[in-house]
Design an enzyme around this catalytic site. Sequence first.
Site, PDB file in Angstrom:
ATOM      1  N   HIS A   1     -10.927 -26.960 -49.141  1.00 46.36           N
ATOM      2  CA  HIS A   1     -10.998 -26.304 -50.451  1.00 46.36           C
ATOM      3  C   HIS A   1     -12.444 -26.083 -50.862  1.00 46.36           C
ATOM      4  O   HIS A   1     -13.358 -26.720 -50.356  1.00 46.36           O
ATOM      5  CB  HIS A   1     -10.279 -27.144 -51.520  1.00 46.36           C
ATOM      6  CG  HIS A   1     -11.030 -28.378 -51.934  1.00 46.36           C
ATOM      7  ND1 HIS A   1     -11.137 -29.498 -51.128  1.00 46.36           N
ATOM      8  CD2 HIS A   1     -11.719 -28.673 -53.064  1.00 46.36           C
ATOM      9  CE1 HIS A   1     -11.859 -30.427 -51.737  1.00 46.36           C
ATOM     10  NE2 HIS A   1     -12.234 -29.950 -52.918  1.00 46.36           N
TER      11      HIS A   1
ATOM     12  N   GLN B   1     -14.903 -24.678 -54.505  1.00 45.40           N
ATOM     13  CA  GLN B   1     -14.900 -24.675 -55.960  1.00 45.40           C
ATOM     14  C   GLN B   1     -15.658 -23.464 -56.496  1.00 45.40           C
ATOM     15  O   GLN B   1     -16.470 -22.867 -55.794  1.00 45.40           O
ATOM     16  CB  GLN B   1     -15.603 -25.920 -56.506  1.00 45.40           C
ATOM     17  CG  GLN B   1     -14.897 -27.228 -56.227  1.00 45.40           C
ATOM     18  CD  GLN B   1     -15.476 -28.350 -57.082  1.00 45.40           C
ATOM     19  OE1 GLN B   1     -15.598 -28.216 -58.293  1.00 45.40           O
ATOM     20  NE2 GLN B   1     -15.828 -29.445 -56.445  1.00 45.40           N
TER      21      GLN B   1
ATOM     22  N   ASN C   1     -18.045 -28.171 -50.949  1.00 48.27           N
ATOM     23  CA  ASN C   1     -18.554 -29.459 -50.474  1.00 48.27           C
ATOM     24  C   ASN C   1     -17.626 -29.911 -49.375  1.00 48.27           C
ATOM     25  O   ASN C   1     -16.453 -30.156 -49.630  1.00 48.27           O
ATOM     26  CB  ASN C   1     -18.519 -30.525 -51.582  1.00 48.27           C
ATOM     27  CG  ASN C   1     -19.527 -30.266 -52.668  1.00 48.27           C
ATOM     28  OD1 ASN C   1     -20.595 -29.732 -52.413  1.00 48.27           O
ATOM     29  ND2 ASN C   1     -19.185 -30.642 -53.889  1.00 48.27           N
TER      30      ASN C   1
ATOM     31  N   CYS D   1      -1.788 -36.088 -51.227  1.00 51.95           N
ATOM     32  CA  CYS D   1      -2.901 -35.167 -51.482  1.00 51.95           C
ATOM     33  C   CYS D   1      -2.590 -34.271 -52.676  1.00 51.95           C
ATOM     34  O   CYS D   1      -1.558 -33.606 -52.699  1.00 51.95           O
ATOM     35  CB  CYS D   1      -3.148 -34.315 -50.236  1.00 51.95           C
ATOM     36  SG  CYS D   1      -4.220 -32.895 -50.557  1.00 51.95           S
TER      37      CYS D   1
HETATM   38  O1  LIG Z   1     -15.967 -31.791 -58.248  1.00 47.69           O
HETATM   39  P1  LIG Z   1     -15.818 -32.883 -57.239  1.00 47.69           P
HETATM   40  O2  LIG Z   1     -15.505 -32.390 -55.864  1.00 47.69           O
HETATM   41  O3  LIG Z   1     -14.896 -33.973 -57.684  1.00 47.69           O
HETATM   42  O4  LIG Z   1     -17.270 -33.579 -57.172  1.00 47.69           O
HETATM   43  C1  LIG Z   1     -18.253 -33.259 -56.237  1.00 47.69           C
HETATM   44  O5  LIG Z   1     -18.788 -31.962 -56.448  1.00 47.69           O
HETATM   45  C2  LIG Z   1     -19.482 -31.751 -57.683  1.00 47.69           C
HETATM   46  C3  LIG Z   1     -20.042 -30.354 -57.675  1.00 47.69           C
HETATM   47  O6  LIG Z   1     -20.837 -30.115 -56.566  1.00 47.69           O
HETATM   48  C4  LIG Z   1     -20.577 -32.796 -57.895  1.00 47.69           C
HETATM   49  O7  LIG Z   1     -21.107 -32.665 -59.193  1.00 47.69           O
HETATM   50  C5  LIG Z   1     -20.041 -34.211 -57.719  1.00 47.69           C
HETATM   51  O8  LIG Z   1     -21.091 -35.145 -57.797  1.00 47.69           O
HETATM   52  C6  LIG Z   1     -19.350 -34.313 -56.362  1.00 47.69           C
HETATM   53  O9  LIG Z   1     -18.816 -35.615 -56.172  1.00 47.69           O
END
Ligand SMILES: O=P(O)(O)O[C@H]1O[C@H](CO)[C@@H](O)[C@H](O)[C@H]1O
Lengths: 347, 347
Positions: B167, B169, B154, B51
């Site tokens: 996590h 963002q 997410n 990870c």
């Molecule tokens: O940034 P990550 O986690 O790789 O990617 C994920 O989150 C992003 C922000 O919501 C999106 O644009 C991506 O499509 C999703 O796969």
Amino acid sequence: MNSIFEEHPHKRYNPLTDSWVLVSPHRAKRPWQGQVEKVAGDDRPAYDETCYLCPTNTRMNGEVNPDYQDVYIFNNDFAALLEDTPPHSFEEDELFKAATERGLGRVICFSPRHDLTVPEMEEVAIRKVVDAWVDEYLTLGGKDFINYVQIFENKGFVMGCSNPHPHGQIWASSSIPDEPMKKQIAQLKYWQKNQRSLLADYVEKELIKQERVLFENEHFVALVPYWAVWPFETMIVPKRKMARISDMTDAEKDAFANAYKRLTVRYDNLFETSFPYSAGVHQAPTDGEAHDEWHWHFVFYPPLLRSATVKKFMVGYEMLANPQRDITAEKSAAVLRALSEVHYKTK
Amino acid sequence: MNSIFEEHPHKRYNPLTDSWVLVSPHRAKRPWQGQVEKVAGDDRPAYDETCYLCPTNTRMNGEVNPDYQDVYIFNNDFAALLEDTPPHSFEEDELFKAATERGLGRVICFSPRHDLTVPEMEEVAIRKVVDAWVDEYLTLGGKDFINYVQIFENKGFVMGCSNPHPHGQIWASSSIPDEPMKKQIAQLKYWQKNQRSLLADYVEKELIKQERVLFENEHFVALVPYWAVWPFETMIVPKRKMARISDMTDAEKDAFANAYKRLTVRYDNLFETSFPYSAGVHQAPTDGEAHDEWHWHFVFYPPLLRSATVKKFMVGYEMLANPQRDITAEKSAAVLRALSEVHYKTK
Ligand SMILES: O=P(O)(O)O[C@H]1O[C@H](CO)[C@@H](O)[C@H](O)[C@H]1O
Ligand SMILES: O=P(O)(O)O[C@H]1O[C@H](CO)[C@@H](O)[C@H](O)[C@H]1O
């Protein structure tokens, strides 16, 4: 194309919906360890006795489908909108507002053949789908309680489609939905200002630029819009301003069927898979007004990004903040333009 | 709740974004033969050497994560927005408009433990995440080229999350993105008209109605908004008007951690699965203005509808026309309200 936008994060304006999309060209290099979609087996029989859309089969509600030969249309057995909804509206204050919504839902089987999809159908058969849309638009739109007729197709399990039998839907409503309403407002503003169609001007310019155009025939242009959100989003736009699909001549209907097939064949060839998408028509409401501002068009929103199994997720930032894409519209157009118009299965 | 809306298709107004959602209560009976999601195995180790978010591991770009003990934050190795983007804007005419977008992306590991998620973390540990958000909001927002700081998470593969390590963002940008901008416009209009916060008025009324409220603590209310789009969409709203998360007192930060945990525990208990969602903060921009109109809040957009494996697809009609849901906000609230606040795994 300005080379700074080929490389650097930027936003682009969508004049049709008056909104912006964030483009992050450098991000296509990102590795993917996330969800991988299953590819639906592509070996369906021409007739499936368990399919509730195949001819002669019995549907959930006990009705039996006729032994139809081309297109077959019926009322959706689980429609989200219903004809017998009682009128009622409620406004407690500016925070609590609701109103009942009358409408109806229709299902259109594109072909009796369970194993086909649009790119695998003959143009003459696709033309019958177009004729059915026009009929439905006029018949449903002619009802006094229907002010908008949304024609669309969800293709592929990844798009929430629950039956691979080739079919589309129509949801017709009393209200004009959000997305066509945005386009109406933008087109009206442009029309009033310029006495010209926003999309006619746009297509004319795209035909000169030749950066995002995929192909054209006598009456239609297929292109990746400058403001595309989905990785391989496209539009089919009539060259002549027409408010609604029922304005098409016979020759235009044939030409649309031609463009529809050629574009979806390219899509299937992209990852050599039955390419999933939501697609459909945006056109003038059926509210009795002329709607000279409207220039109808057909949009495709396909989710796949890198392969038959890796899609773009519109989540997180996209849901909470702003649509975002990882490759430029020009790059997508170049990829789609390079593809053959002969379906990979027939090679 | 007016009983006519319990049974009949209707639309509801969202005063925060000035838009409508179509609600089709009768449609919950629809059978489902479509896509079924895989449930991610829930037997992750506390530490996973593969990870790239676990402590002491090496990331894609060669950097080594410290042996962090609670929260760990770093610049996203594949950020969609970048600090060194050159300024450039382009406007050929009203149809072709673009501008570079400067910004940056951050990743926040919520815990060193690979096997935890927010509902399984201690409130004191969640409080550290809240503190980190506040720090980041202030630091990033303090940069002159950052005008909006979008904090989000997410969760789950079905939401495009590529790593189950807990996590979130942050994407910080020069522009104010679309969705918070809509909310700002609506709140400002309400503020100018009523000299009151839209959300303070709304929450006050919801606390009297008690139809959509899930629970409250001293400083926050968790509820299913009247205009919810996703099947189990919820909001956590501070009782007191605050424009931004950095306005919280210590007691409020603790209370938020409490509400965040209680709500996500209920979510996990709903289908006895690690409940996927996109979630995050909507709050005032960091453009140097006071933004008295803003009342920050935390939204959850979870996709699951019927079970751990059947989600709501926002496709077709929803993409082309209008958001649509199959159960009422009141029914969802009743279901979530009835759930235990003890996590199913600890029972
Ligand atoms: O940034 P990550 O986690 O790789 O990617 C994920 O989150 C992003 C922000 O919501 C999106 O644009 C991506 O499509 C999703 O796969
Ligand atoms: O009507 P269907 O095909 O059963 O359902 C599908 O299309 C609808 C309209 O786009 C969506 O609301 C559903 O979420 C989707 O699963």
